[in-house]
Design a protein around this motif. Structure first.
Motif, PDB file in Angstrom:
ATOM      1  N   LYS A  58       0.831  -1.203   0.000  1.00  0.00           N
ATOM      2  CA  LYS A  58       0.000   0.000   0.000  1.00  0.00           C
ATOM      3  C   LYS A  58       0.870   1.259   0.000  1.00  0.00           C
ATOM      4  N   HIS A  59       1.942   1.251   0.788  1.00  0.00           N
ATOM      5  CA  HIS A  59       2.825   2.422   0.877  1.00  0.00           C
ATOM      6  C   HIS A  59       3.529   2.708  -0.448  1.00  0.00           C
ATOM      7  N   PHE A  60       4.079   1.652  -1.085  1.00  0.00           N
ATOM      8  CA  PHE A  60       4.821   1.831  -2.327  1.00  0.00           C
ATOM      9  C   PHE A  60       3.919   1.819  -3.564  1.00  0.00           C
ATOM     10  N   ASN A  61       2.621   1.569  -3.359  1.00  0.00           N
ATOM     11  CA  ASN A  61       1.644   1.531  -4.449  1.00  0.00           C
ATOM     12  C   ASN A  61       2.003   0.482  -5.510  1.00  0.00           C
ATOM     13  N   ILE A  62       2.266  -0.746  -5.032  1.00  0.00           N
ATOM     14  CA  ILE A  62       2.615  -1.869  -5.903  1.00  0.00           C
ATOM     15  C   ILE A  62       1.779  -3.081  -5.508  1.00  0.00           C
ATOM     16  N   PHE A  63       1.880  -4.158  -6.288  1.00  0.00           N
ATOM     17  CA  PHE A  63       1.163  -5.394  -5.996  1.00  0.00           C
ATOM     18  C   PHE A  63       1.878  -6.192  -4.907  1.00  0.00           C
ATOM     19  N   TYR A  64       1.117  -7.041  -4.200  1.00  0.00           N
ATOM     20  CA  TYR A  64       1.690  -7.889  -3.155  1.00  0.00           C
ATOM     21  C   TYR A  64       2.802  -8.768  -3.702  1.00  0.00           C
ATOM     22  N   LYS A  65       2.619  -9.290  -4.908  1.00  0.00           N
ATOM     23  CA  LYS A  65       3.576 -10.246  -5.474  1.00  0.00           C
ATOM     24  C   LYS A  65       4.937  -9.613  -5.777  1.00  0.00           C
ATOM     25  N   ASP A  66       5.013  -8.284  -5.765  1.00  0.00           N
ATOM     26  CA  ASP A  66       6.274  -7.598  -6.045  1.00  0.00           C
ATOM     27  C   ASP A  66       7.128  -7.409  -4.798  1.00  0.00           C
ATOM     28  N   ILE A  67       6.671  -7.914  -3.662  1.00  0.00           N
ATOM     29  CA  ILE A  67       7.428  -7.820  -2.416  1.00  0.00           C
ATOM     30  C   ILE A  67       7.785  -9.227  -1.961  1.00  0.00           C
ATOM     31  N   THR A  68       9.057  -9.433  -1.671  1.00  0.00           N
ATOM     32  CA  THR A  68       9.545 -10.742  -1.233  1.00  0.00           C
ATOM     33  C   THR A  68      10.362 -10.577   0.039  1.00  0.00           C
ATOM     34  N   ILE A  69      10.106 -11.431   1.021  1.00  0.00           N
ATOM     35  CA  ILE A  69      10.958 -11.465   2.210  1.00  0.00           C
ATOM     36  C   ILE A  69      12.123 -12.390   1.889  1.00  0.00           C
ATOM     37  N   VAL A  70      13.311 -11.817   1.777  1.00  0.00           N
ATOM     38  CA  VAL A  70      14.500 -12.574   1.374  1.00  0.00           C
ATOM     39  C   VAL A  70      15.037 -13.371   2.553  1.00  0.00           C
ATOM     40  N   SER A  71      15.114 -12.752   3.723  1.00  0.00           N
ATOM     41  CA  SER A  71      15.563 -13.483   4.914  1.00  0.00           C
ATOM     42  C   SER A  71      14.863 -12.916   6.139  1.00  0.00           C
ATOM     43  N   GLY A  72      14.779 -13.733   7.183  1.00  0.00           N
ATOM     44  CA  GLY A  72      14.167 -13.312   8.430  1.00  0.00           C
ATOM     45  C   GLY A  72      12.690 -13.609   8.529  1.00  0.00           C
ATOM     46  N   MET A  73      12.232 -14.704   7.932  1.00  0.00           N
ATOM     47  CA  MET A  73      10.809 -15.043   7.972  1.00  0.00           C
ATOM     48  C   MET A  73      10.286 -15.174   9.406  1.00  0.00           C
ATOM     49  N   LYS A  74      11.133 -15.605  10.340  1.00  0.00           N
ATOM     50  CA  LYS A  74      10.713 -15.801  11.733  1.00  0.00           C
ATOM     51  C   LYS A  74      11.451 -14.862  12.678  1.00  0.00           C
ATOM     52  N   SER A  75      11.839 -13.697  12.167  1.00  0.00           N
ATOM     53  CA  SER A  75      12.609 -12.752  12.953  1.00  0.00           C
ATOM     54  C   SER A  75      11.998 -11.362  12.868  1.00  0.00           C
ATOM     55  N   ARG A  76      12.322 -10.508  13.835  1.00  0.00           N
ATOM     56  CA  ARG A  76      11.889  -9.113  13.768  1.00  0.00           C
ATOM     57  C   ARG A  76      12.699  -8.330  12.752  1.00  0.00           C
ATOM     58  N   ASN A  77      13.911  -8.775  12.493  1.00  0.00           N
ATOM     59  CA  ASN A  77      14.777  -8.121  11.516  1.00  0.00           C
ATOM     60  C   ASN A  77      14.734  -8.919  10.226  1.00  0.00           C
ATOM     61  N   LYS A  78      14.337  -8.268   9.151  1.00  0.00           N
ATOM     62  CA  LYS A  78      14.146  -8.945   7.869  1.00  0.00           C
ATOM     63  C   LYS A  78      14.872  -8.187   6.772  1.00  0.00           C
ATOM     64  N   ILE A  79      15.110  -8.874   5.677  1.00  0.00           N
ATOM     65  CA  ILE A  79      15.582  -8.233   4.450  1.00  0.00           C
ATOM     66  C   ILE A  79      14.501  -8.488   3.418  1.00  0.00           C
ATOM     67  N   ILE A  80      14.020  -7.410   2.804  1.00  0.00           N
ATOM     68  CA  ILE A  80      12.972  -7.547   1.808  1.00  0.00           C
ATOM     69  C   ILE A  80      13.442  -7.012   0.466  1.00  0.00           C
ATOM     70  N   LYS A  81      12.862  -7.580  -0.591  1.00  0.00           N
ATOM     71  CA  LYS A  81      13.138  -7.134  -1.956  1.00  0.00           C
ATOM     72  C   LYS A  81      11.847  -6.593  -2.531  1.00  0.00           C
TER      73      LYS A  81
END
Length: 92
Positions: A58-81
Motif C-alpha cells: 500500500k505504501h509503495f503503491n505496488i502489488f503484493y507479489k512484487d514484495i519478497t521477504i528474502v531473509s528473516g521469515m521468523k525474525s523481527r529483523n528482515k531483508i525484503i526485496k
C-alpha cells in the motif's frame, strides 16, 4: 493503434526491515534503506508477515507479489526485496 516495441524495466530494491509489535500504526523509511514498521498482528501462522507485505504494498503503491521477504521469515529483523516496474513505450 499498434505498438511495435514495448519495454518493461524492472528495478529491484533491497531494504532492511525492523518490525515492532504494538498498536501504533507507523512506517518509517530512513535514507540508508532501513524501514521500521509497526504492526498489530501477532507472529503466528505467518499473519505478521502478511500484514507487513500488505502495508508495504500500500505504501509503495505496488502489488503484493512484487514484495519478497528474502531473509528473516521468523525474525523481527528482515531483508525484503521490492520490485518496481516502469512500463515505457519506445516506438509505434
Amino acid at each position: 493503434m499498434q505498438y511495435e516495441n514495448i519495454v518493461q524495466k524492472t528495478k529491484e530494491e533491497y531494504y532492511n526491515l525492523h518490525v515492532k509489535f504494538d498498536n501504533k500504526n507507523y512506517l518509517k523509511i530512513d535514507d540508508n534503506n532501513t524501514i521500521e514498521i509497526s504492526i498489530n498482528s501477532r507472529p503466528e501462522n505467518g499473519d505478521a508477515n502478511r500484514e507487513i507485505i500488505k502495508k508495504l504494498a500500500k505504501h509503495f503503491n505496488i502489488f503484493y507479489k512484487d514484495i519478497t521477504i528474502v531473509s528473516g521469515m521468523k525474525s523481527r529483523n528482515k531483508i525484503i526485496k521490492i520490485k518496481k516496474n516502469d512500463s515505457s513505450i519506445l516506438t509505434r
